[in-house]
Design a protein around this motif. Structure first.
Motif, PDB file in Angstrom:
ATOM      1  N   GLU D 151     -56.605 -65.750  44.640  1.00 48.11           N
ATOM      2  CA  GLU D 151     -55.451 -65.582  45.318  1.00 48.11           C
ATOM      3  C   GLU D 151     -55.434 -64.313  46.107  1.00 48.11           C
ATOM      4  O   GLU D 151     -54.561 -64.026  46.596  1.00 48.11           O
ATOM      5  N   SER D 152     -56.531 -63.180  45.679  1.00 44.31           N
ATOM      6  CA  SER D 152     -56.319 -62.045  46.147  1.00 44.31           C
ATOM      7  C   SER D 152     -57.880 -61.605  46.215  1.00 44.31           C
ATOM      8  O   SER D 152     -58.604 -61.720  45.428  1.00 44.31           O
ATOM      9  N   PRO D 153     -58.011 -60.793  47.450  1.00 42.93           N
ATOM     10  CA  PRO D 153     -59.451 -60.332  47.769  1.00 42.93           C
ATOM     11  C   PRO D 153     -59.873 -59.111  47.043  1.00 42.93           C
ATOM     12  O   PRO D 153     -60.903 -58.469  46.822  1.00 42.93           O
ATOM     13  N   VAL D 154     -58.391 -58.226  46.417  1.00 39.11           N
ATOM     14  CA  VAL D 154     -58.654 -56.985  45.998  1.00 39.11           C
ATOM     15  C   VAL D 154     -57.784 -57.013  44.613  1.00 39.11           C
ATOM     16  O   VAL D 154     -56.760 -57.752  44.534  1.00 39.11           O
ATOM     17  N   VAL D 155     -57.812 -56.030  43.853  1.00 39.57           N
ATOM     18  CA  VAL D 155     -56.977 -55.665  42.747  1.00 39.57           C
ATOM     19  C   VAL D 155     -56.692 -57.018  41.942  1.00 39.57           C
ATOM     20  O   VAL D 155     -55.549 -57.306  41.824  1.00 39.57           O
ATOM     21  N   ARG D 156     -57.856 -57.334  41.230  1.00 43.00           N
ATOM     22  CA  ARG D 156     -57.636 -58.621  40.350  1.00 43.00           C
ATOM     23  C   ARG D 156     -57.219 -58.210  38.923  1.00 43.00           C
ATOM     24  O   ARG D 156     -56.956 -59.194  38.023  1.00 43.00           O
ATOM     25  N   THR D 157     -57.580 -57.137  38.574  1.00 46.78           N
ATOM     26  CA  THR D 157     -57.641 -56.907  36.979  1.00 46.78           C
ATOM     27  C   THR D 157     -56.649 -55.793  36.767  1.00 46.78           C
ATOM     28  O   THR D 157     -56.335 -54.960  37.644  1.00 46.78           O
ATOM     29  N   ALA D 158     -55.988 -55.692  35.665  1.00 50.89           N
ATOM     30  CA  ALA D 158     -55.105 -54.919  35.225  1.00 50.89           C
ATOM     31  C   ALA D 158     -55.744 -53.323  35.508  1.00 50.89           C
ATOM     32  O   ALA D 158     -55.239 -52.351  35.806  1.00 50.89           O
ATOM     33  N   ALA D 159     -57.016 -53.138  35.246  1.00 42.50           N
ATOM     34  CA  ALA D 159     -57.588 -51.695  35.596  1.00 42.50           C
ATOM     35  C   ALA D 159     -57.623 -51.506  36.947  1.00 42.50           C
ATOM     36  O   ALA D 159     -57.502 -50.302  37.266  1.00 42.50           O
ATOM     37  N   ALA D 160     -57.772 -52.418  37.815  1.00 40.59           N
ATOM     38  CA  ALA D 160     -57.878 -52.171  39.357  1.00 40.59           C
ATOM     39  C   ALA D 160     -56.274 -51.775  39.578  1.00 40.59           C
ATOM     40  O   ALA D 160     -56.075 -50.819  40.556  1.00 40.59           O
ATOM     41  N   ALA D 161     -55.510 -52.367  39.235  1.00 38.92           N
ATOM     42  CA  ALA D 161     -53.894 -52.056  39.419  1.00 38.92           C
ATOM     43  C   ALA D 161     -53.577 -50.889  39.176  1.00 38.92           C
ATOM     44  O   ALA D 161     -53.182 -50.076  39.671  1.00 38.92           O
ATOM     45  N   VAL D 168     -52.066 -44.199  44.655  1.00 39.83           N
ATOM     46  CA  VAL D 168     -50.794 -44.339  45.610  1.00 39.83           C
ATOM     47  C   VAL D 168     -49.654 -43.100  45.209  1.00 39.83           C
ATOM     48  O   VAL D 168     -49.353 -42.969  43.987  1.00 39.83           O
ATOM     49  N   THR D 169     -49.457 -42.184  45.829  1.00 39.50           N
ATOM     50  CA  THR D 169     -48.702 -40.893  45.650  1.00 39.50           C
ATOM     51  C   THR D 169     -47.356 -41.145  45.867  1.00 39.50           C
ATOM     52  O   THR D 169     -46.510 -40.293  45.314  1.00 39.50           O
ATOM     53  N   GLU D 170     -47.006 -41.904  47.061  1.00 40.98           N
ATOM     54  CA  GLU D 170     -45.704 -41.856  47.403  1.00 40.98           C
ATOM     55  C   GLU D 170     -44.768 -42.878  46.747  1.00 40.98           C
ATOM     56  O   GLU D 170     -43.351 -43.177  47.186  1.00 40.98           O
ATOM     57  N   ALA D 171     -45.100 -43.573  45.914  1.00 46.28           N
ATOM     58  CA  ALA D 171     -44.520 -44.626  44.979  1.00 46.28           C
ATOM     59  C   ALA D 171     -45.034 -44.504  43.594  1.00 46.28           C
ATOM     60  O   ALA D 171     -46.163 -44.226  43.430  1.00 46.28           O
ATOM     61  N   LYS D 172     -44.107 -44.779  42.564  1.00 49.19           N
ATOM     62  CA  LYS D 172     -44.798 -45.008  41.163  1.00 49.19           C
ATOM     63  C   LYS D 172     -44.880 -46.799  41.069  1.00 49.19           C
ATOM     64  O   LYS D 172     -43.832 -47.272  40.429  1.00 49.19           O
ATOM     65  N   LEU D 173     -45.791 -47.154  41.414  1.00 49.88           N
ATOM     66  CA  LEU D 173     -46.026 -48.549  41.280  1.00 49.88           C
ATOM     67  C   LEU D 173     -45.832 -49.230  39.991  1.00 49.88           C
ATOM     68  O   LEU D 173     -46.597 -48.639  39.179  1.00 49.88           O
ATOM     69  N   GLY D 174     -44.939 -49.885  39.717  1.00 53.43           N
ATOM     70  CA  GLY D 174     -45.201 -50.756  38.412  1.00 53.43           C
ATOM     71  C   GLY D 174     -46.084 -51.877  38.238  1.00 53.43           C
ATOM     72  O   GLY D 174     -46.155 -52.455  39.278  1.00 53.43           O
ATOM     73  N   LEU D 175     -46.854 -52.019  37.203  1.00 52.62           N
ATOM     74  CA  LEU D 175     -47.909 -52.764  37.083  1.00 52.62           C
ATOM     75  C   LEU D 175     -47.130 -54.084  36.521  1.00 52.62           C
ATOM     76  O   LEU D 175     -46.360 -54.391  35.675  1.00 52.62           O
ATOM     77  N   VAL D 176     -47.617 -55.413  37.077  1.00 46.69           N
ATOM     78  CA  VAL D 176     -47.139 -56.786  36.550  1.00 46.69           C
ATOM     79  C   VAL D 176     -48.536 -57.547  36.314  1.00 46.69           C
ATOM     80  O   VAL D 176     -49.327 -57.599  37.037  1.00 46.69           O
ATOM     81  N   LEU D 177     -48.553 -58.130  35.041  1.00 44.88           N
ATOM     82  CA  LEU D 177     -49.524 -58.937  34.379  1.00 44.88           C
ATOM     83  C   LEU D 177     -48.840 -60.025  34.045  1.00 44.88           C
ATOM     84  O   LEU D 177     -47.996 -60.438  33.828  1.00 44.88           O
ATOM     85  N   ASP D 178     -49.892 -61.099  34.403  1.00 46.95           N
ATOM     86  CA  ASP D 178     -49.538 -62.382  34.380  1.00 46.95           C
ATOM     87  C   ASP D 178     -50.521 -63.154  33.430  1.00 46.95           C
ATOM     88  O   ASP D 178     -51.769 -63.150  33.485  1.00 46.95           O
ATOM     89  N   GLY D 197     -49.903 -50.703  28.949  1.00 47.23           N
ATOM     90  CA  GLY D 197     -48.424 -50.869  28.859  1.00 47.23           C
ATOM     91  C   GLY D 197     -47.333 -50.053  28.993  1.00 47.23           C
ATOM     92  O   GLY D 197     -46.486 -50.338  29.386  1.00 47.23           O
ATOM     93  N   ASP D 198     -48.000 -48.555  29.238  1.00 45.87           N
ATOM     94  CA  ASP D 198     -46.986 -47.557  29.600  1.00 45.87           C
ATOM     95  C   ASP D 198     -46.620 -47.569  31.159  1.00 45.87           C
ATOM     96  O   ASP D 198     -45.732 -47.109  31.646  1.00 45.87           O
ATOM     97  N   ALA D 199     -47.485 -48.306  31.779  1.00 42.41           N
ATOM     98  CA  ALA D 199     -47.213 -48.413  33.248  1.00 42.41           C
ATOM     99  C   ALA D 199     -46.534 -50.032  33.598  1.00 42.41           C
ATOM    100  O   ALA D 199     -46.598 -50.542  34.721  1.00 42.41           O
ATOM    101  N   LEU D 200     -46.433 -50.865  32.490  1.00 41.17           N
ATOM    102  CA  LEU D 200     -46.081 -52.171  32.773  1.00 41.17           C
ATOM    103  C   LEU D 200     -44.537 -52.280  33.254  1.00 41.17           C
ATOM    104  O   LEU D 200     -43.672 -51.823  32.422  1.00 41.17           O
TER     105      LEU D 200
END
Lengths: 275, 275, 275, 275
Positions: D151-161, D168-178, D197-200
């Motif tokens: 479903e995605s060519p990039v960023v497939r694991t939690a570590a990659a996310a 990314v410096t201009e936003a604090k991206l929250g991670l979503v795990l499924d 977990g701290d970024a979840l």
């Protein structure tokens, strides 16, 4: 896949009510069970007639007899004669109870004091053969449960129980496997159930910490799928001890009774509904 | 993720060589271990000097002292004085051995005969406090291992060990968790390691049937990942019993020695290589 | 339990060398494999004679043909005639290669554009029957692999493959099950292997993230025990993609080649040594 | 351990009702959900006012916006301007909806056609930075979900996310795990949840075959224990597809609606009751 309609009972010792058949039967009926495996013996107090009446009053099946008090801790008392005499009376008591089967793994404690494992095992085979003849005359089936290292000095794995079955010529021992014991003794519990499924005569439910399904980490869905696949139609016994009471103490107060009942009911629902 | 360089030893009782420090040390060195936890005590025969010399001869670390013979089976002997006196001597012996820590869970057997669990636990706290003062004077760390229901009447889960640690004021008890015991007592062993990781002072390796890694069904990869993640840097002890010898018999013949060595080496390799 | 001596090969597309049979065969031999399943087809470049010679030069077995390029992405091209014509040529090419079997699951992509699942499935059955007659004449076995939802619009589970086998009358389709695909599609992969073991003609190894054994979380010990127990003696194919290259990119530089080789070798060792 | 009171919603695309906010909201309320993550976008038909009103009518929370239709399949259309323009509008639409967060992983499809992974990733970082500034002005949080290789060519694991979040410096991206995606991509899903977990910022529920809890083989008890332990208080989304409809088809008839509802309700019960 349809699950065969296995009768589901309880190992009565977990309730601590073997001395009071009326209370025991009322409890089992209230829990929604089909029957029970009785853990008392001929010396435990209630007569066969009293037990039978209590079960009949509640429409419960007597699924087996496995005398919890059978073991003798004193080396001096573990004579061949003692073992044979005790279990002959157990078989006679079971016959009087119109019970279809007797469990023999308690014999393990009667060979505990043999000097080496081979001698202990040879004795065990001989006892089973002698008792097999007696059971045959009484029309009684015999089963043997593989139980963990702390509870038996011999025959702890399904493979060991299978070898015992193969060596005993005077009876066709049915195997009983128990999820709690398998979690300790088997490399792969599902593999054990599958491999020895043709000889399987009973299955016991307790989670890894002996609580009800879901209290520990055993994958009961996987074990249930194996039993379904092999078409196991024998009796299933719930044998739960609250983890804080381990290894073998029945509930001691109202809170513990409530917890145990909740765990028994959930285990029963889980098993019946995942059909 | 990099694995910290934990020292990896063995619980010496599993080899049955506590009476012969030279043979014990040679065996441990040959197995490629960094050290050992000694299971003998001051009464076991070898003197501290003999043990120390054997370890030094093979460049082995003494990672702890956990006297296997510490328990007293006789209720009449389990006095408060007996417990305190015995463990004070154990601590003194450890000091003489220049051993960094003593394990106290053997105290469980000294409170086995208390009439109820609350009294047993209160006694245990008091014993730990008294011994804590003594250990502090001797510069000795104290640890407590959660062990399964069949081996201890109290403190069988990580949570129970944590509560004990919280209640003991005169020592900072380090927790020791063991994969074999956790498989029986914990709902979720990885959760236990993670939740109590801040207090973790030791980790023991045995598979679900007490064999080496891979002989049972424990997911050691998962446990290792938790230890890596929490940065656990303490000692790791291999504590293997051949499943056919359970619960606690060292190898009895050459075949069993070969099997045990193979399992120890594989476990060691697994742990070190998955770094 | 003794493991049958299954031939172990590799799905050649994972190496990206289908265009160069000499390099492909040299690589497979160097990895210690018994053979390979070729993923090229009659249009891919090398002739049957070139491929055959390369395999013979290294003593490798040709274990099957599963043309990776078989699917047609364009709806307009997925005619019945196109499908039948393509796979007839594949079967003829396999015969020329003296290859014992052809895999048909690529047919799934030729029915992708049917308006509903029932029509797609009916077409698939009809194609398999037509090709079954052709394969029979050519002395060729046909197999069908259950592959995950992202790679096939139909027949994604073992049960679905079994139904297809039951519906196809002109060939006895062998089932191929793959650990990576089963991790996505099966409720219980071991149950799938066991239930359909009598029809099992092949097993593919890739971990949950398509890396080698141990790189993901599949319990290969459990799957191996099922295969041992059912006496599966067919070919086993390693089909590894480095997780960072997913879903289907062969190694792109020296580091990736080193990593892939390490994972193939470890998987091969794991499988052969746990015998 | 007490479970924080996470709001539990559904990913709306799984119901196929994005075009009809009133029906969507009625369904969600009937299922007993706290809210939903909307999968439509500004072009999908219903206006923000219509959607808002439907949600308010049923007391449902809007937990996020993740436009299912965001991806562009045509390489020619995947310009930087196209990506930025599309997601700026998505953010504006979310603001109009008074929605607290927008999910950005759909951006993966906009870099699908880059020639190499490094370029694709650099583009992705740049897009996230540009959109981060816009989101900041709109008071909108941004999250990024690790989704599987198909479903995605990039960023497939939690570590990659996590690396993306760090870059990314201009936003604090929250991670979503499924749970469904993690079963494919993570070596150890519980480890991924714990480590990051701290970024979840979100957790999605689907079993290994994308059915409801219990339909596949994921250990949701273990994942729930990790989330409890780390005190995760963010939104949880149920995202179920009937396995026979995989990868992404909503129910097509009454039987499928009944099955999907049953699975959603069971998953919801499982999660809430195991608190």
């Amino acid at each position: 896949m349809k699950h065969p309609n296995n009768p589901i009972g309880i190992c009565s010792w977990t309730l601590g009510l073997d001395h009071d058949p009326a209370a025991l039967a009322a409890e089992c009926a209230d829990l929604g069970l089909d029957g029970l495996q009785y853990s008392g013996d001929h010396r435990a107090g209630p007569t066969a007639a009293e037990i039978r009446r209590a079960l009949d009053d509640h429409g419960l099946k007597l699924l087996g007899l496995d005398p919890y008090y059978g073991a003798s801790a004193e080396p001096a008392q573990t004579s061949r004669e003692g073992a044979i005499d005790y279990y002959r009376r157990v078989i006679d008591f079971a016959a009087e109870l119109e019970c279809p089967r007797v469990a023999l793994q308690g014999l393990g404690s009667w060979v505990r004091h043999e000097t080496d494992a081979d001698t202990a095992r040879a004795r065990l085979v001989e006892y089973c053969n002698t008792l097999g003849t007696h059971a045959h005359d009484a029309g009684m089936d015999l089963v043997y449960e593989a139980i963990n290292r702390y509870e038996s000095p011999v025959v702890r794995t399904a493979a060991a129980a299978r070898r015992l079955r193969d060596d005993v010529t005077e009876a066709k021992l049915g195997l009983v496997l128990d999820s709690f014991h398998m979690n300790i003794e088997e490399t792969d519990p599902e593999d054990a159930l599958e491999t020895h499924g043709d000889a399987l005569a009973g299955y016991h439910i307790a989670d890894s910490n002996r609580g009800g399904i879901g209290v520990g980490h055993i994958d009961f869905g996987a074990q249930r799928r194996v039993l379904d696949r092999i078409g196991f139609a024998g009796p299933i016994m719930i044998e739960i001890v609250l983890p804080e009471n381990g290894p073998a103490t029945p509930p001691v107060d109202d809170d513990q009774w409530a917890a145990l009942r909740r765990q028994v009911r959930y285990s029963l629902d889980f098993w019946r509904m995942n059909g």
